[in-house]
Scaffold this motif. Structure first.
Motif, PDB file in Angstrom:
ATOM      1  N   ILE A   1      28.616  -8.277 -15.163  1.00  0.00           N
ATOM      2  CA  ILE A   1      28.849  -6.784 -15.100  1.00  0.00           C
ATOM      3  C   ILE A   1      27.671  -6.302 -14.189  1.00  0.00           C
ATOM      4  CG2 ILE A   1      28.459  -4.640 -16.468  1.00  0.00           C
ATOM      5  CD1 ILE A   1      29.074  -6.417 -18.905  1.00  0.00           C
ATOM      6  N   GLY A   2      28.427  -5.763 -13.072  1.00  0.00           N
ATOM      7  CA  GLY A   2      27.410  -5.067 -11.818  1.00  0.00           C
ATOM      8  C   GLY A   2      26.898  -6.081 -10.940  1.00  0.00           C
ATOM      9  N   GLN A   3      27.276  -7.142 -10.838  1.00  0.00           N
ATOM     10  CA  GLN A   3      26.570  -8.263 -10.047  1.00  0.00           C
ATOM     11  C   GLN A   3      27.559  -8.839  -9.137  1.00  0.00           C
ATOM     12  OE1 GLN A   3      23.312 -10.561 -11.902  1.00  0.00           O
ATOM     13  NE2 GLN A   3      24.292  -9.845 -13.893  1.00  0.00           N
ATOM     14  N   THR A   4      27.649  -9.060  -7.993  1.00  0.00           N
ATOM     15  CA  THR A   4      28.507  -9.548  -7.117  1.00  0.00           C
ATOM     16  C   THR A   4      27.682 -10.340  -6.022  1.00  0.00           C
ATOM     17  OG1 THR A   4      29.801  -7.627  -6.997  1.00  0.00           O
ATOM     18  CG2 THR A   4      30.082  -9.067  -5.233  1.00  0.00           C
ATOM     19  N   LEU A   5      28.334 -11.622  -5.807  1.00  0.00           N
ATOM     20  CA  LEU A   5      27.947 -12.673  -4.758  1.00  0.00           C
ATOM     21  C   LEU A   5      28.803 -12.559  -3.689  1.00  0.00           C
ATOM     22  CD1 LEU A   5      25.819 -14.882  -3.842  1.00  0.00           C
ATOM     23  CD2 LEU A   5      27.070 -16.490  -5.161  1.00  0.00           C
TER      24      LEU A   5
END
Length: 834
Positions: free
Chosen positions: A450-454
């Motif tokens: 949730i709320g994290q992207t790579l």
């Protein structure tokens, strides 16, 4: 006692059931037409069928995201409201699943006009982020009568001086992108191109001082991204994102004492296909620029030059954008752009020379110069999504840039007086450059939670440039002073970038590695073939803290590089001036710059403020420098000879004083420290610039804008360039339901005759130089534009609401606190200023 125990047991079971029946509902809200995030929209959650009292109420974030815990099970109605938009409703069912991801939701404009009701809010002119600033050109009333260069004067962290030179964050070392991709024509001569472009051709201008690991490391002070005004390409959204068929367009003409121009723009959508076509042409004639130059050598030899120069610049640009949604999970987009520019310059010069051990003499000269450049750029990209939320994707992009250019220069001499004259034979030179770029890029993005992207990706650039410079003396070809060479540059890059949002904290960090192979092969001339390769590790990081719903604080760091271009490397010696030599340096190294910024943003319904405290430094800056040789010829070349440190504060303030009056301020204060061990020179000083003014709605709905621009000295290693003062104003009127716009715009300097007098001074190794340039900047331009079409895009792109965004409203906190009290209005008008 048993009754009490029974009652407590029931209470505990009930509380446990409530806690267990808590679900986090999240997603992203976007504008249906522009596919942009919808910030600070009001979100209300009701029990299904009950709209009298919401069980929860909150706002979307600045990037349109929302995430809120909802208590209970069963069916609920969730309603999204934003000023000027139709309410978007969706029924959801909560079954204790922990997290319910609604994906990307689209809200559309409210086209219904209610009598007696005035929509008084719209999207901000400036979207402020920690590492990027976006100026919404299309929503600025002045865009209907101004050029892109005029609009750049209003963009935070961008400065345009009296001679139209552009700097970003106090530096002229930046890259120009068009729609997120590098553009050779725009980067080679940005001020000339932007002066020729009507502002109506541009949707927004993005200033990326910390572009992130995904972008090229090139550009010491960052990236200036020009987002063209076009139908948004499809992005793989749900069915409603391409269900609206129609077209819209604008035609525009301008005429003034210094320029003529015309443009046409058409965009539309038909089913899954979106398209846009843009064409423009202009003819600029700034007038005669007069220059007075005095150079005194340490040995007493003096040189005085007076010149008058006139420039004419025809410019033409055309572009095509196509987008097609193959299915709900994949899209393909294509772009093509063709630019042509031809700069013609004619001038006369009188040169006087004398002093110790030199015979006094003087002569006259005339110069005719023509520079023609054509640039073609095209791109094709394919994007594939791997989940219904469209948060995991793979994209492939190919781009082609081809840019041939020719420069011809003729110098003739006469009016000779005195003895000891240099060789005054007529000279002619022809320089043909050709640049071809192929770019292949692969990008992959995936959610980590949730709320994290790579994001991961790679890029290959193949750059091939040729230069053929022919020099003629008395109409006879001179191979000894001519040159021909080929310059090949290959760059292989890979990057990784992580983005995370944790309540009030946000972080973005990444690293990019670029490996460069350079090969130079001389076919003619005094250069030596050479090959080199090197790697550059470029880190970037930003940390953001949300102070409140309308303010944030950020800290950013990045390293940027600047590779010397072909004009800096070319060893060809320009001898068009009989008493001066100009040439490049093939031994130049890559310039590395470090940038650190502390950013503060705040906005209320009336006030928007951005403050950027920054420090940047480089120990091997590329700089132009001059010196006299033993033959009394002034040599000008380049070298990695400067250590540059700059500390400064830039500020942008936008204040809505009344319903019809808006005040602007955009400026900066910097201290620069320059030194060179190689040249044994140093220089330092304070510089400042400010643009202040207002936009006023007059009776009969006339729109007035007036600005004053002032700048102090700017410092170089060997001297300084004087400041300037400019006044500019525009007046416009819309007719026939905002379809027809008439405007007039004027600009003038505050020196005699409305000109600019710009003084400069420099101290070389063995000489001192004083220069005074008179720039004829004063001008008046009349514009007329007409919009047409049958889709809602036209209203979104071309209707400005400058006069209708003054509002008296509750604070965001009061709106949230009123949830459930029955006092919140049904339309949830949580609004932002323009």
């Amino acid at each position: 006692m048993k009754q009490i125990r029974f009652f407590l047991s029931v209470m505990m079971l009930t509380m446990s059931a409530v806690v267990m029946a808590q679900t986090t509902v999240k997603g992203v809200l976007k504008d249906e037409v522009l596919d942009e995030s919808e910030p600070f929209a009001t979100v209300r959650v009701f029990k299904a069928g009950k709209t009298d009292k919401p069980v929860a109420m909150f706002l979307t974030k600045e990037d349109g995201q929302f995430s809120e815990k909802i208590n209970g099970k069963g069916k609920f109605d969730i309603v999204f409201s934003s000023v000027g938009k139709e309410d978007f409703r969706q029924t959801i069912e909560l079954n204790n699943e922990g997290v319910l991801d609604l994906g990307t939701l689209y809200i559309k404009e409210n086209t219904t006009v209610l009598k007696g009701v005035e929509v008084v809010a719209q999207k901000p002119l400036v979207k402020m982020e920690v590492d990027k600033m976006s100026y919404n050109v299309a929503e600025d009333e002045d865009s209907k009568s101004n050029t892109v260069l005029d609009m750049l004067r209003k963009v935070p962290m961008v400065t345009v001086d009296g001679q139209d030179n552009i700097s970003v964050n106090g530096s002229s070392s930046f890259k120009v992108y068009v729609d997120g991709m590098p553009n050779v024509m725009f980067s080679s001569n940005p001020s000339m191109v932007f002066k020729s472009m009507p502002a109506t051709a541009v949707k927004s201008i993005e200033v990326m001082t910390n572009p992130g690991a995904k972008y090229d490391a090139e550009g010491a002070s960052g990236v200036l991204n020009i987002v063209m005004n076009k139908q948004m390409p499809v992005t793989g959204g749900p069915a409603q994102s391409y269900s609206m068929n129609g077209y819209n367009g604008t035609v525009r003409a301008s005429a003034g004492n210094r320029q003529l121009g015309g443009s046409a723009f058409v965009s539309g959508q038909q089913g899954k296909l979106s398209y846009s076509v843009n064409a423009m042409t202009s003819y600029n004639k700034p007038g005669n620029t007069e220059t007075e130059l005095e150079q005194i050598q340490d040995n007493g030899v003096s040189q005085i030059m007076t010149s008058s120069n006139s420039v004419k610049t025809p410019f033409t640009m055309g572009s095509l954008t196509l987008g097609y949604q193959l299915d709900d999970m994949s899209v393909i987009n294509a772009t093509a752009q063709l630019n042509t520019m031809s700069m013609k310059s004619t001038g006369t010069t009188t040169t006087k020379m004398g002093g110790y051990d030199v015979s006094n003499f003087s002569y006259d000269s005339s110069t005719d110069m023509k520079n023609s450049r054509t640039s073609f750029s095209g791109s094709l990209d394919y994007q594939r999504f791997f989940n219904k939320e469209h948060t995991q994707s793979l994209a492939f992009t190919y781009q082609l840039n081809y840019s041939p250019a020719t420069t011809e220069s003729t110098n003739n001499f006469g009016g000779t007086r005195g003895a000891g004259l240099p060789d005054l034979s007529s000279r002619y030179s022809e320089n043909k450059d050709k640049t071809t770029n192929h770019t292949f890029q692969l990008d992959y993005s995936m959610p980590l939670g949730i709320g994290q992207t790579l994001s991961l990706g790679g890029k290959l650039q193949l750059h091939d440039a040729t230069s053929d410079s022919k020099y003629y003396l008395k109409d006879v070809y001179d191979p000894s002073t001519s040159s021909e060479y080929e310059y090949k540059n290959k760059i292989l890059a890979g990057y990784g970038e992580y983005v995370g949002n944790f309540n009030k904290f946000g972080v973005k960090t990444g690293v990019r590695y670029e490996y460069t192979w350079q090969d130079v092969e001389y076919h003619l001339g005094n250069g030596n073939d050479f090959s080199t390769s090197y790697g550059s590790l470029v880190p970037t990081a930003s940390l953001q803290y949300t102070l409140s719903q309308g303010s944030n604080l950020g800290l950013t760091y990045n390293m940027r590089i600047s590779r010397p271009g072909i004009s800096y490397l070319n060893p060809y010696v320009d001898k068009s001036n009989p008493i001066a030599l100009n040439y490049g340096n093939p031994d130049l190294d890559v310039e590395k710059a470090h940038n650190l910024s502390l950013v503060y943003n705040t906005f209320t319904p009336k006030l928007m403020v951005n403050l950027n405290l920054h420090h940047n430094f480089t120990d091997n800056a590329i700089s132009q420098y001059s010196f006299y040789d033993s033959d009394n010829l002034l040599n000008t070349t380049y070298g990695n000879v400067v250590k540059r440190h700059q500390t400064g504060l830039s500020a942008y303030v936008n204040y809505l004083l009344t319903k019809n009056t808006r005040l602007f301020m955009n400026g900066g204060l910097n201290y620069v420290d320059l030194s060179s061990d190689a040249l044994n020179q140093s220089n330092s000083g304070w510089t400042a610039n400010i643009m202040a003014g207002l936009q006023q709605t007059l009776p009969r709905d006339l729109k007035l804008s007036a600005f004053a621009i002032t700048s102090t000295k700017n410092y170089t290693l060997q001297g300084w360039s004087g400041g300037f003062n400019i006044l500019t104003a525009s007046l416009s009127k819309t007719l026939f339901n905002d379809k027809l716009t008439l405007g007039v715009q004027g600009i003038m300097g505050l020196n005699k005759g409305g000109n600019l007098n710009i003084e400069s001074s420099s101290r070389g190794q063995n000489f001192t130089s004083y220069n005074n340039v008179k720039v004829p900047i004063y001008g008046v331009t009349f514009t007329v534009s007409y919009t047409f079409g049958n889709s809602k895009v036209r209203a979104k792109q071309h209707t400005s609401r400058v006069q209708n965004d003054f509002i008296e409203q509750q604070s965001q906190g009061e709106i949230i606190n009123n949830a459930g009290s029955g006092s919140t209005s049904g339309n949830g008008n949580a609004t932002m200023p323009q």
